[in-house]
Design an enzyme around this catalytic site. Sequence first.
Site, PDB file in Angstrom:
ATOM      1  N   SER A   1       0.841  -1.202   0.000  1.00 21.45           N
ATOM      2  CA  SER A   1       0.000   0.000   0.000  1.00 21.45           C
ATOM      3  C   SER A   1       0.873   1.248   0.000  1.00 21.45           C
ATOM      4  O   SER A   1       1.982   1.250   0.550  1.00 21.45           O
ATOM      5  CB  SER A   1      -0.852  -0.046   1.270  1.00 21.45           C
ATOM      6  OG  SER A   1      -1.409   1.198   1.542  1.00 21.45           O
TER       7      SER A   1
ATOM      8  N   LYS B   1       2.142  -3.862   6.648  1.00 19.59           N
ATOM      9  CA  LYS B   1       2.516  -3.868   5.219  1.00 19.59           C
ATOM     10  C   LYS B   1       4.023  -3.680   5.084  1.00 19.59           C
ATOM     11  O   LYS B   1       4.687  -4.374   4.297  1.00 19.59           O
ATOM     12  CB  LYS B   1       1.773  -2.760   4.468  1.00 19.59           C
ATOM     13  CG  LYS B   1       0.295  -3.016   4.333  1.00 19.59           C
ATOM     14  CD  LYS B   1      -0.004  -4.162   3.362  1.00 19.59           C
ATOM     15  CE  LYS B   1      -1.417  -4.649   3.460  1.00 19.59           C
ATOM     16  NZ  LYS B   1      -1.697  -5.902   2.785  1.00 19.59           N
TER      17      LYS B   1
ATOM     18  N   TYR C   1      -1.648  -1.020  10.986  1.00 15.73           N
ATOM     19  CA  TYR C   1      -1.951  -1.609   9.679  1.00 15.73           C
ATOM     20  C   TYR C   1      -0.796  -1.343   8.717  1.00 15.73           C
ATOM     21  O   TYR C   1      -0.281  -2.259   8.061  1.00 15.73           O
ATOM     22  CB  TYR C   1      -3.271  -1.043   9.107  1.00 15.73           C
ATOM     23  CG  TYR C   1      -3.411  -1.335   7.628  1.00 15.73           C
ATOM     24  CD1 TYR C   1      -3.705  -2.616   7.184  1.00 15.73           C
ATOM     25  CD2 TYR C   1      -3.192  -0.329   6.669  1.00 15.73           C
ATOM     26  CE1 TYR C   1      -3.792  -2.895   5.827  1.00 15.73           C
ATOM     27  CE2 TYR C   1      -3.277  -0.599   5.313  1.00 15.73           C
ATOM     28  CZ  TYR C   1      -3.573  -1.880   4.895  1.00 15.73           C
ATOM     29  OH  TYR C   1      -3.636  -2.154   3.552  1.00 15.73           O
TER      30      TYR C   1
HETATM   31  P1  NAD Z   1     -10.963  -6.999   1.549  1.00 15.61           P
HETATM   32  O1  NAD Z   1     -11.134  -6.977   3.031  1.00 15.61           O
HETATM   33  O2  NAD Z   1     -12.157  -6.714   0.705  1.00 15.61           O
HETATM   34  O3  NAD Z   1     -10.348  -8.397   1.075  1.00 15.61           O
HETATM   35  C1  NAD Z   1      -9.475  -9.144   1.886  1.00 15.61           C
HETATM   36  C2  NAD Z   1      -9.985 -10.573   1.904  1.00 15.61           C
HETATM   37  O4  NAD Z   1      -9.094 -11.377   2.684  1.00 15.61           O
HETATM   38  C3  NAD Z   1     -11.386 -10.721   2.509  1.00 15.61           C
HETATM   39  O5  NAD Z   1     -12.207 -11.452   1.625  1.00 15.61           O
HETATM   40  C4  NAD Z   1     -11.142 -11.492   3.815  1.00 15.61           C
HETATM   41  O6  NAD Z   1     -12.236 -12.330   4.138  1.00 15.61           O
HETATM   42  C5  NAD Z   1      -9.876 -12.261   3.494  1.00 15.61           C
HETATM   43  N1  NAD Z   1      -9.041 -12.608   4.649  1.00 15.61           N
HETATM   44  C6  NAD Z   1      -8.586 -11.786   5.631  1.00 15.61           C
HETATM   45  N2  NAD Z   1      -7.840 -12.477   6.492  1.00 15.61           N
HETATM   46  C7  NAD Z   1      -7.805 -13.766   6.067  1.00 15.61           C
HETATM   47  C8  NAD Z   1      -7.203 -14.953   6.552  1.00 15.61           C
HETATM   48  N3  NAD Z   1      -6.480 -14.974   7.687  1.00 15.61           N
HETATM   49  N4  NAD Z   1      -7.378 -16.104   5.843  1.00 15.61           N
HETATM   50  C9  NAD Z   1      -8.108 -16.116   4.705  1.00 15.61           C
HETATM   51  N5  NAD Z   1      -8.718 -15.013   4.208  1.00 15.61           N
HETATM   52  C10 NAD Z   1      -8.569 -13.853   4.891  1.00 15.61           C
HETATM   53  O7  NAD Z   1      -9.771  -5.982   1.201  1.00 15.61           O
HETATM   54  P2  NAD Z   1      -9.316  -5.414  -0.217  1.00 15.61           P
HETATM   55  O8  NAD Z   1      -9.677  -3.974  -0.246  1.00 15.61           O
HETATM   56  O9  NAD Z   1      -9.737  -6.315  -1.288  1.00 15.61           O
HETATM   57  O10 NAD Z   1      -7.750  -5.485  -0.010  1.00 15.61           O
HETATM   58  C11 NAD Z   1      -6.981  -6.569  -0.491  1.00 15.61           C
HETATM   59  C12 NAD Z   1      -5.525  -6.365  -0.100  1.00 15.61           C
HETATM   60  O11 NAD Z   1      -5.066  -5.114  -0.613  1.00 15.61           O
HETATM   61  C13 NAD Z   1      -5.287  -6.297   1.410  1.00 15.61           C
HETATM   62  O12 NAD Z   1      -4.055  -6.942   1.668  1.00 15.61           O
HETATM   63  C14 NAD Z   1      -5.176  -4.820   1.682  1.00 15.61           C
HETATM   64  O13 NAD Z   1      -4.390  -4.559   2.822  1.00 15.61           O
HETATM   65  C15 NAD Z   1      -4.499  -4.321   0.422  1.00 15.61           C
HETATM   66  N6  NAD Z   1      -4.753  -2.922   0.123  1.00 15.61           N
HETATM   67  C16 NAD Z   1      -6.042  -2.469   0.070  1.00 15.61           C
HETATM   68  C17 NAD Z   1      -6.279  -1.125  -0.211  1.00 15.61           C
HETATM   69  C18 NAD Z   1      -7.682  -0.583  -0.219  1.00 15.61           C
HETATM   70  O14 NAD Z   1      -7.859   0.629  -0.055  1.00 15.61           O
HETATM   71  N7  NAD Z   1      -8.711  -1.392  -0.448  1.00 15.61           N
HETATM   72  C19 NAD Z   1      -5.203  -0.253  -0.433  1.00 15.61           C
HETATM   73  C20 NAD Z   1      -3.913  -0.761  -0.376  1.00 15.61           C
HETATM   74  C21 NAD Z   1      -3.702  -2.105  -0.104  1.00 15.61           C
HETATM   75  C1  WQD Z   2      -9.205   9.785   1.382  1.00 15.56           C
HETATM   76  C2  WQD Z   2      -9.341  11.275   1.665  1.00 15.56           C
HETATM   77  C3  WQD Z   2      -9.539  11.780   4.002  1.00 15.56           C
HETATM   78  C4  WQD Z   2     -13.430   9.817   4.555  1.00 15.56           C
HETATM   79  C5  WQD Z   2      -6.730   4.640   3.350  1.00 15.56           C
HETATM   80  C6  WQD Z   2      -5.685   3.919   4.141  1.00 15.56           C
HETATM   81  C7  WQD Z   2      -4.597   3.419   3.233  1.00 15.56           C
HETATM   82  C8  WQD Z   2      -5.154   2.612   2.081  1.00 15.56           C
HETATM   83  C9  WQD Z   2      -6.300   3.297   1.398  1.00 15.56           C
HETATM   84  C10 WQD Z   2      -5.033   0.290   2.542  1.00 15.56           C
HETATM   85  C11 WQD Z   2      -8.513  11.749   2.865  1.00 15.56           C
HETATM   86  C12 WQD Z   2     -10.811  12.139   3.268  1.00 15.56           C
HETATM   87  C13 WQD Z   2     -12.253  10.309   4.013  1.00 15.56           C
HETATM   88  C14 WQD Z   2     -14.426  10.739   4.975  1.00 15.56           C
HETATM   89  C15 WQD Z   2     -13.011  12.556   4.298  1.00 15.56           C
HETATM   90  N1  WQD Z   2      -5.685   1.353   2.512  1.00 15.56           N
HETATM   91  N2  WQD Z   2     -12.062  11.655   3.886  1.00 15.56           N
HETATM   92  N3  WQD Z   2     -14.171  12.076   4.829  1.00 15.56           N
HETATM   93  O1  WQD Z   2      -6.826   7.685   4.138  1.00 15.56           O
HETATM   94  O2  WQD Z   2      -5.960   8.001   1.773  1.00 15.56           O
HETATM   95  O3  WQD Z   2      -6.137   5.747   2.696  1.00 15.56           O
HETATM   96  O4  WQD Z   2      -7.259   3.753   2.359  1.00 15.56           O
HETATM   97  O5  WQD Z   2      -3.860   0.096   2.376  1.00 15.56           O
HETATM   98  O6  WQD Z   2      -3.728   2.680   4.025  1.00 15.56           O
HETATM   99  O7  WQD Z   2      -5.141   4.807   5.095  1.00 15.56           O
HETATM  100  O8  WQD Z   2      -8.196   6.931   2.132  1.00 15.56           O
HETATM  101  O9  WQD Z   2     -10.562   7.050   1.503  1.00 15.56           O
HETATM  102  O10 WQD Z   2      -9.962   7.037   3.963  1.00 15.56           O
HETATM  103  O11 WQD Z   2      -9.448   9.062   2.569  1.00 15.56           O
HETATM  104  O12 WQD Z   2     -12.841  13.793   4.180  1.00 15.56           O
HETATM  105  O13 WQD Z   2     -15.484  10.367   5.481  1.00 15.56           O
HETATM  106  O14 WQD Z   2     -10.716  11.531   2.012  1.00 15.56           O
HETATM  107  O15 WQD Z   2      -9.245  12.725   4.997  1.00 15.56           O
HETATM  108  O16 WQD Z   2      -8.070  13.039   2.574  1.00 15.56           O
HETATM  109  P1  WQD Z   2      -6.727   7.198   2.764  1.00 15.56           P
HETATM  110  P2  WQD Z   2      -9.610   7.443   2.558  1.00 15.56           P
END
Ligand code: NAD
Ligand code: WQD
Length: 339
Positions: A124, A152, A148
Amino acid sequence: MTILVTGGAGYIGSHTIIELHKANHNVIVVDNLSNSSKESIKRVEEISGKSVKFYEYNILDQNKLKEVFKENKIDTVIHFAAFKAVGESVSKPLKYYHNNIAGTVSLLEVMSEFHVKNIIFSSSATVYGDPVSVPIDESFSLSVTNPYGRTKLMMEEILGDVFRADNSWNIVILRYFNPVGAHKSGRIGEDPNGIPNNLMPYISQVAVGKQKELSIFGDDYPTVDGTGVRDYIHVVDLAYGHVMALKKIEDRSGLNIYNLGTGKGYSVLETLHAFELACGKKLNYKISDRRAGDIASCYALPNKAEKELEWTATREIDEMCEDAWRWQTKNPNGYKSGK
Ligand code: NAD
Ligand code: WQD
């Protein structure tokens, strides 16, 4: 190739399976459904017309994982399974360290035992902490502000150690910026539990009437209009990035790290206005205090992925909002909305 997708029932995983199917890969999923529902897999199968072999297992359970590796000849693992709620990770750090770090170590051990040494890992942009400048390239220094993010960063380091100890591993670390939007069909999308933490799902719920108004967390940042700027990337573009990353794995190219972002930043207000255009109505908002741990601006320099993976994000913010809106209107209560 046969790809094991951990966390494949989740938001990014489900979209990625469709892109993998399109590229003729065979997909196996391990997901314990801790943050998802089996319905997403059913709908993925319906969209792609191909079946997914699904195991409702926890990646922490090595005996179950071994069963999966015994029953299937797996070429590469795409590892999405993790918990991802930043706020919860602050109040329950051990839950995050256990699931994300111990879970990944458990998976890597089983992979190693079965000589499967190809992995694409979901990292991330959070690993860049509060960057000194934008856009952010892969060489920027790394730091984190919450457990979190630390999971990562630690997993990136663990993967680096694994590779240095045995360079027959092929590892691609993908640092996602802010994934949003949904598949064009409106059948799969992001389905947060309870009140959404992230911007786009929150705006979608305001638009559909589930939330009263958006709270904008701060309007005094040094940005175009004072609100936070992020690099929103369409989840289908992100999903396709994994298909391109698989080619890097096939080239047996060792350890590589890529930003997956669009290279463009949008403020909260700009994003809200783009969504208003997509849904055809004005949306209520108020300005609130800054959210602890937030940064002013975060967007990628995506050139490395463009050059080495031949991948670039093609969908713009209007399409991200339209697709998020379609998913939200068709499924106001997410997968619980039923058929
Ligand atoms: P999500 O929660 O929708 O998907 C994650 C999946 O993993 C879920 O279906 C959950 O049931 C499963 N899971 C969790 N722990 C598990 C375990 N111990 N065993 C088996 N399954 C398990 O999340 P997402 O948004 O699809 O994110 C996927 C990956 O991308 C994650 O690693 C997340 O940290 C990373 N990521 C997400 C974002 C975001 O904003 N969505 C941003 C950057 C990185
Ligand atoms: C985006 C912008 C908020 C909600 C997060 C995690 C990051 C990654 C992606 C997994 C910011 C603003 C938000 C609201 C708002 N996840 N905001 N009102 O914080 O960039 O990233 O998700 O890896 O680790 O930290 O994303 O969508 O929460 O926020 O004003 O109700 O929207 O302040 O500027 P963020 P976000």
